[in-house]
Enzyme design. Structure first.
Site, PDB file in Angstrom:
ATOM      1  N   SER A 120       3.807  -2.276  10.084  1.00 14.01           N
ATOM      2  CA  SER A 120       5.266  -2.337  10.200  1.00 14.01           C
ATOM      3  C   SER A 120       5.849  -3.688   9.773  1.00 14.01           C
ATOM      4  O   SER A 120       6.825  -4.169  10.362  1.00 14.01           O
ATOM      5  CB  SER A 120       5.717  -1.968  11.615  1.00 14.01           C
ATOM      6  OG  SER A 120       5.300  -0.649  11.930  1.00 14.01           O
TER       7      SER A 120
ATOM      8  N   GLY B 212       2.873   2.255  10.699  1.00 15.70           N
ATOM      9  CA  GLY B 212       3.815   3.360  10.540  1.00 15.70           C
ATOM     10  C   GLY B 212       4.576   3.705  11.810  1.00 15.70           C
ATOM     11  O   GLY B 212       5.236   4.736  11.872  1.00 15.70           O
TER      12      GLY B 212
ATOM     13  N   GLU C 280      -6.690   4.649   8.105  1.00 10.25           N
ATOM     14  CA  GLU C 280      -6.469   6.069   7.775  1.00 10.25           C
ATOM     15  C   GLU C 280      -7.720   6.677   7.149  1.00 10.25           C
ATOM     16  O   GLU C 280      -8.008   7.851   7.328  1.00 10.25           O
ATOM     17  CB  GLU C 280      -5.241   6.194   6.848  1.00 10.25           C
ATOM     18  CG  GLU C 280      -3.951   5.927   7.617  1.00 10.25           C
ATOM     19  CD  GLU C 280      -2.819   5.355   6.801  1.00 10.25           C
ATOM     20  OE1 GLU C 280      -2.839   5.466   5.561  1.00 10.25           O
ATOM     21  OE2 GLU C 280      -1.900   4.775   7.422  1.00 10.25           O
TER      22      GLU C 280
ATOM     23  N   HIS D 239      -9.429   1.108   5.210  1.00 16.64           N
ATOM     24  CA  HIS D 239      -8.150   1.337   5.884  1.00 16.64           C
ATOM     25  C   HIS D 239      -8.364   2.266   7.077  1.00 16.64           C
ATOM     26  O   HIS D 239      -9.178   3.187   7.014  1.00 16.64           O
ATOM     27  CB  HIS D 239      -7.141   1.943   4.897  1.00 16.64           C
ATOM     28  CG  HIS D 239      -5.743   1.872   5.427  1.00 16.64           C
ATOM     29  ND1 HIS D 239      -5.272   2.751   6.372  1.00 16.64           N
ATOM     30  CD2 HIS D 239      -4.727   1.010   5.167  1.00 16.64           C
ATOM     31  CE1 HIS D 239      -4.019   2.434   6.669  1.00 16.64           C
ATOM     32  NE2 HIS D 239      -3.666   1.382   5.954  1.00 16.64           N
TER      33      HIS D 239
ATOM     34  N   GLY E 230       2.962  -1.109   4.219  1.00 16.45           N
ATOM     35  CA  GLY E 230       3.017   0.315   3.904  1.00 16.45           C
ATOM     36  C   GLY E 230       4.443   0.734   3.606  1.00 16.45           C
ATOM     37  O   GLY E 230       4.969   0.518   2.509  1.00 16.45           O
ATOM     38  N   GLY E 231       5.115   1.318   4.592  1.00 21.51           N
ATOM     39  CA  GLY E 231       6.440   1.921   4.416  1.00 21.51           C
ATOM     40  C   GLY E 231       7.429   1.045   3.658  1.00 21.51           C
ATOM     41  O   GLY E 231       8.099   1.514   2.725  1.00 21.51           O
TER      42      GLY E 231
ATOM     43  N   GLU F  88      -5.067  -4.922  10.570  1.00 22.63           N
ATOM     44  CA  GLU F  88      -4.032  -3.902  10.741  1.00 22.63           C
ATOM     45  C   GLU F  88      -4.243  -3.169  12.063  1.00 22.63           C
ATOM     46  O   GLU F  88      -5.013  -2.193  12.124  1.00 22.63           O
ATOM     47  CB  GLU F  88      -4.091  -2.892   9.593  1.00 22.63           C
ATOM     48  CG  GLU F  88      -3.857  -3.500   8.229  1.00 22.63           C
ATOM     49  CD  GLU F  88      -3.313  -2.469   7.239  1.00 22.63           C
ATOM     50  OE1 GLU F  88      -2.296  -2.755   6.629  1.00 22.63           O
ATOM     51  OE2 GLU F  88      -3.901  -1.378   7.121  1.00 22.63           O
TER      52      GLU F  88
ATOM     53  N   ASN G 122       0.867  -1.178   0.000  1.00 25.71           N
ATOM     54  CA  ASN G 122       0.000   0.000   0.000  1.00 25.71           C
ATOM     55  C   ASN G 122       0.906   1.232   0.000  1.00 25.71           C
ATOM     56  O   ASN G 122       1.489   1.568   1.027  1.00 25.71           O
ATOM     57  CB  ASN G 122      -0.904  -0.038   1.245  1.00 25.71           C
ATOM     58  CG  ASN G 122      -1.755   1.209   1.379  1.00 25.71           C
ATOM     59  OD1 ASN G 122      -1.780   2.052   0.478  1.00 25.71           O
ATOM     60  ND2 ASN G 122      -2.451   1.330   2.495  1.00 25.71           N
ATOM     61  N   TRP G 123       1.015   1.854  -1.135  1.00 21.65           N
ATOM     62  CA  TRP G 123       1.932   3.008  -1.257  1.00 21.65           C
ATOM     63  C   TRP G 123       1.388   4.265  -0.601  1.00 21.65           C
ATOM     64  O   TRP G 123       2.096   5.252  -0.491  1.00 21.65           O
ATOM     65  CB  TRP G 123       2.226   3.283  -2.740  1.00 21.65           C
ATOM     66  CG  TRP G 123       3.029   2.235  -3.440  1.00 21.65           C
ATOM     67  CD1 TRP G 123       3.379   0.997  -2.965  1.00 21.65           C
ATOM     68  CD2 TRP G 123       3.601   2.327  -4.749  1.00 21.65           C
ATOM     69  NE1 TRP G 123       4.127   0.315  -3.887  1.00 21.65           N
ATOM     70  CE2 TRP G 123       4.273   1.115  -4.999  1.00 21.65           C
ATOM     71  CE3 TRP G 123       3.596   3.306  -5.736  1.00 21.65           C
ATOM     72  CZ2 TRP G 123       4.946   0.860  -6.198  1.00 21.65           C
ATOM     73  CZ3 TRP G 123       4.259   3.064  -6.939  1.00 21.65           C
ATOM     74  CH2 TRP G 123       4.934   1.849  -7.159  1.00 21.65           C
ATOM     75  N   LYS G 124       0.129   4.238  -0.218  1.00 22.39           N
ATOM     76  CA  LYS G 124      -0.516   5.409   0.399  1.00 22.39           C
ATOM     77  C   LYS G 124      -0.302   6.644  -0.493  1.00 22.39           C
ATOM     78  O   LYS G 124      -0.243   6.520  -1.704  1.00 22.39           O
ATOM     79  CB  LYS G 124      -0.008   5.597   1.830  1.00 22.39           C
ATOM     80  CG  LYS G 124      -0.152   4.297   2.648  1.00 22.39           C
ATOM     81  CD  LYS G 124       0.082   4.444   4.113  1.00 22.39           C
ATOM     82  CE  LYS G 124      -0.129   3.105   4.806  1.00 22.39           C
ATOM     83  NZ  LYS G 124       0.019   3.149   6.239  1.00 22.39           N
TER      84      LYS G 124
END
Ligand code: 13P
Length: 250
Positions: free
Chosen positions: A213, A173, A97, A95, A234-235, A167, A9-11
């Site tokens: 993470s 993150g 977010e 998600h 993600g990251g 998640e 997920n590149w966000k």
């Protein structure tokens, strides 16, 4: 057999040039043999570019979000028809977010899940608790309620189009990962909850991903757990070598 999946997920990262650079780096870094489904979710403006750049690669391009509305006066939104016309077959919904920063409540998420399924696409449905909820010991109830509210009006056949991503919000993150045991406990609870509603055959076929993470150094121990069928990353998905390392964990 349910599928193992590693999804990046590149966000809201990577402009047009960076999207190309990252996909080309990923192409170079991908192992010769891939033992799971691999997905990347770039930002909406670059889905078409990503779709073209990944042709012939074992990488599915998926969307980070979509509107539940068909068309019309919804400024700034992207419809499922539009995504389908690009060749997108899978959409991430719910998600944390989107829940926490964009007011997506259980009703909105349910509507989106149903719209994705009606479009004959796959949904990666995200759920997860906040830290206070876990500290209070209510994490399993909180997460299974999210699952119930979004998914339990689907027909059993439709559940086959659902991938669940657990998640925990406190692990997103933050560099703090749920332990493999914490992930396994929650995944097993989600699977049992799905089994009670839809039957054990469907529950056993449902891929349940862990997100929070995930990186190359912790993926193998997470994926070794029987109910952890992969990761929503993600990251680390923004670093081709690291993401490839996670893929290699299968
Ligand atoms: P991080 O891997 O950066 O913790 O993000 C997880 C996530 O939110 C994936 O959807």
């Amino acid at each position: 057999m349910r599928k193992n999946i590693v999804a990046g997920n590149w966000k809201m990262n990577c402009d047009m040039a960076q999207t190309q650079i990252l996909i080309e780096a990923l192409e170079r870094a991908m192992p010769a043999q891939v033992n799971c489904e691999v997905m990347i979710a770039p930002s909406t403006p670059f889905l078409f570019q990503a779709f073209n750049l990944t042709k012939g690669l074992s990488i599915e391009v998926v969307a980070q979000n979509a509107s539940a509305h068909e068309s019309g006066a919804h400024t700034g939104e992207t419809s499922l028809d539009m995504l389908a016309s690009l060749g997108i077959k899978t959409v991430i919904i719910g998600h944390s977010e989107r829940r926490d920063s964009y007011g997506e409540n259980d009703a909105i998420i349910k509507a989106k899940v149903h719209a994705v399924i009606a479009q004959d696409m796959r949904v990666i449905f995200c759920c997860g608790e906040h830290l206070e909820t876990r500290k209070a010991g209510n994490h399993i109830t909180a997460v299974t309620q999210q699952v119930e509210k979004a998914l339990f009006d689907l027909k059993p056949e439709q559940m086959k189009q659902v991938v669940v991503a657990y998640e925990p919000v406190w692990a997103i993150g933050t560099g703090e990962t749920a332990s493999p045991e914490q992930a396994q406990d929650m995944h097993a609870a989600i699977r049992e909850f799905i089994a009670n509603k839809f039957g054990s055959e469907i529950a056993n076929e449902t891929s349940i991903l862990y997100g929070g993470s995930v990186k190359d150094s912790n993926a193998a121990e997470l994926f070794a757990k029987p109910d952890v069928d992969g990761g929503l990353v993600g990251g680390a998905s923004l670093d081709a070598e690291n993401f490839a390392g996670i893929i290699k964990a299968f």
